[in-house]
Motif scaffolding. Structure first.
Motif, mmCIF file in Angstrom:
data_model
loop_
_atom_site.group_PDB
_atom_site.id
_atom_site.type_symbol
_atom_site.label_atom_id
_atom_site.label_comp_id
_atom_site.label_asym_id
_atom_site.label_seq_id
_atom_site.Cartn_x
_atom_site.Cartn_y
_atom_site.Cartn_z
ATOM 1 N N LYS A 1 0.874 -1.177 0.000
ATOM 2 C CA LYS A 1 0.000 0.000 0.000
ATOM 3 C C LYS A 1 0.908 1.223 0.000
ATOM 4 O O LYS A 1 1.620 1.483 0.972
ATOM 5 N N LYS B 1 1.633 5.099 -0.033
ATOM 6 C CA LYS B 1 1.038 6.384 0.327
ATOM 7 C C LYS B 1 1.390 7.400 -0.753
ATOM 8 O O LYS B 1 2.572 7.563 -1.099
ATOM 9 N N ASP C 1 -2.956 5.074 -1.447
ATOM 10 C CA ASP C 1 -3.765 5.803 -0.478
ATOM 11 C C ASP C 1 -3.377 7.269 -0.541
ATOM 12 O O ASP C 1 -2.256 7.637 -0.197
ATOM 13 N N ASN D 1 -4.929 9.670 1.103
ATOM 14 C CA ASN D 1 -5.199 10.352 2.385
ATOM 15 C C ASN D 1 -5.714 11.780 2.197
ATOM 16 O O ASN D 1 -5.196 12.726 2.790
ATOM 17 N N LYS E 1 -11.818 0.523 10.301
ATOM 18 C CA LYS E 1 -10.762 0.439 11.316
ATOM 19 C C LYS E 1 -11.417 0.415 12.692
ATOM 20 O O LYS E 1 -12.324 1.212 12.950
HETATM 21 MG MG MG Z 1 -6.227 5.168 4.444
#
Ligand code: MG
Length: 346
Positions: free
Chosen positions: A154, A156, A180, A182, A253
Motif C-alpha cells: 500500500k 502512500k 492511499d 489520504n 478500522k
Molecule cells: Mg487510508
C-alpha cells in the motif's frame, strides 16, 4: 471488572509520512479488564489527531468508564458499548479499547478464540498489504526492497511527485499496488493520475479527496476503472448509506468505529449496499491488530501492518509470513506479552 490502563509508546521503524502528517512515535494506551478470578481482557486504543483523539482524551474516557465496568456483566457487550457510544460519541479509539478487552475477556472466560466466538473460519483470513509511507524516492525504493516478501504494497501518495515515484517503484517490484491519497488530491489530478495508475497495475485507491467530497468521487468513478475506497470518509455504519453510490468499497478500522461490535455492523451495512470491504489499522501493537485480524474472514482486503511498522511491539498475536496472516489459536484474542528471552506470559 477492574479496568486499568497504561501508556504504550510505539517507536516507528521509519519516520511515517502521509499526505497530511509526519511522525516518529505513536502514543497508544493499553487497557486491562480483570475479574476476581484473575482473567484479564486486553484492549488497545491507538488515537489519531485527525479524528480528534489523543492519549489525554482516551485516558479521560477510560477513567470515566471504570465505575461502569466495575458493576457491569462483561457478557453484556452490546449494552456496555452502546452506553459508551452515547456518552462518548467522538471517542472511538477509547471505546474500541474497552470493546476489544471485553471480547478478549469473554473468549478467555469461555476458553475459545475470538474467531470461534464470532463463528468464523480461521483458514479464511486474508493476506495483508504492507504500507510504504511517503519519503524521498531513494528511501521509498529502499522501503520497497525491505518489503520484498510482501505480495501487496500500500503506497502512500497525495504529494506532487507521486506519479514519478510510483513509476519508479513499479520498475523494482511486481507486487500488487494499492494507493492511499489520504485526502490529498483534486478531481482533475485524480482522474489523470488514476488512469496512468491503471497501467501500473494499481488495484484500488483509498480516500482521494477531503472528507465529504461525495460528488467528486462520483465524478471520478465515471472516468476511471480503479475502485475507490473511502477511509477518512467512513467512521462507522451510519456513514455508509450516503457513500454507497460514490465509492466501490470502504476501509473499516476498529479505532475509527469504536470496536468489534460496530465493525460487524459496518460489515453487514456495507454488504447490503454492495460494497467491498477492507479492514485497516493505525499504528498499533499486536493487541488491536490481532483483534482486527480475527474479522478478516468477513472482508475482502486486509491492511493490518501497523505492528510491523514499529520496533518495540511488546506483544505477539497474529503472525505475518509473506503477507499471510495466521491467527493464534489460544483463547480470546490469543495475544501474549513478550518478555526477556523466548518465554512469553499469557
Ligand atoms: Mg487510508
Amino acid at each position: 471488572m477492574n479496568l486499568s490502563f497504561q501508556p504504550l509508546d510505539l517507536k516507528l521503524r521509519h519516520t511515517f509520512q502521509i499526505a497530511r502528517e509526519i511522525r516518529d512515535v505513536q502514543n497508544n494506551i493499553i487497557v486491562l479488564l480483570k475479574d476476581e478470578d484473575g482473567i484479564t481482557g486486553l484492549g488497545e486504543a491507538a488515537p489519531t489527531g485527525f479524528f480528534g483523539e489523543d492519549i489525554k482524551s482516551v485516558s479521560s474516557v477510560l477513567a470515566q468508564s471504570t465505575d461502569l465496568l466495575k458493576n457491569a456483566d462483561p457478557f453484556h457487550i452490546e449494552d456496555i458499548t452502546g452506553y459508551l457510544k452515547n456518552k462518548f460519541p467522538k471517542d472511538a479509539a477509547a471505546r474500541a479499547a474497552i470493546d476489544i478487552a471485553l471480547h478478549d475477556f469473554i473468549g478467555k472466560k469461555l476458553k475459545i478464540p475470538l474467531y470461534k466466538l464470532l463463528g468464523l473460519n480461521r483458514k479464511e483470513v486474508k493476506t495483508t498489504s504492507f504500507t510504504i509511507g511517503i519519503d524521498t524516492l531513494e528511501k521509498m525504493c529502499k522501503k520497497v526492497d525491505e518489503a520484498k516478501d510482501f505480495p501487496i504494497l500500500k503506497i502512500k501518495v497525495g504529494i506532487k511527485n507521486d506519479m514519478e515515484i510510483l513509476k519508479e517503484l513499479r520498475k523494482i517490484t511486481k507486487a500488487v499496488f494499492r494507493v492511499d491519497a489520504n485526502t490529498g488530491w483534486t478531481v482533475d489530478e485524480a482522474i489523470k493520475k488514476l488512469n496512468i495508475m491503471e497501467e501500473l497495475g494499481v488495484e484500488l485507491v483509498e480516500q482521494p479527496f477531503p472528507v465529504g467530497s461525495i460528488e467528486a468521487m462520483k465524478k471520478v468513478r465515471r472516468h476511471v476503472k480503479i475502485p475507490i475506497f473511502a477511509d477518512e470518509d467512513v467512521k462507522d455504519s451510519k456513514d455508509i448509506p450516503v457513500l454507497s453510490d460514490a465509492v466501490d468499497g470502504i476501509n473499516i478500522k476498529l479505532m475509527k468505529c469504536g470496536g468489534i461490535r460496530e465493525a460487524l455492523r459496518m460489515i453487514s451495512t456495507a454488504r447490503v449496499h454492495g460494497l467491498k470491504i477492507m479492514i485497516g489499522c493505525n499504528i498499533e501493537s499486536s493487541v488491536s491488530i490481532t483483534a482486527a485480524a480475527h474479522l478478516t474472514p468477513l472482508v475482502d482486503y486486509a491492511d493490518l501492518d501497523g505492528q510491523l511498522l514499529v520496533t518495540n511491539d511488546p506483544y505477539i498475536g497474529v503472525t505475518v509470513d509473506k503477507g499471510k496472516l495466521t491467527l493464534p489459536e489460544s483463547d480470546g484474542l490469543g495475544v501474549a506479552q513478550k518478555c526477556a528471552g523466548s518465554q512469553v506470559i499469557m
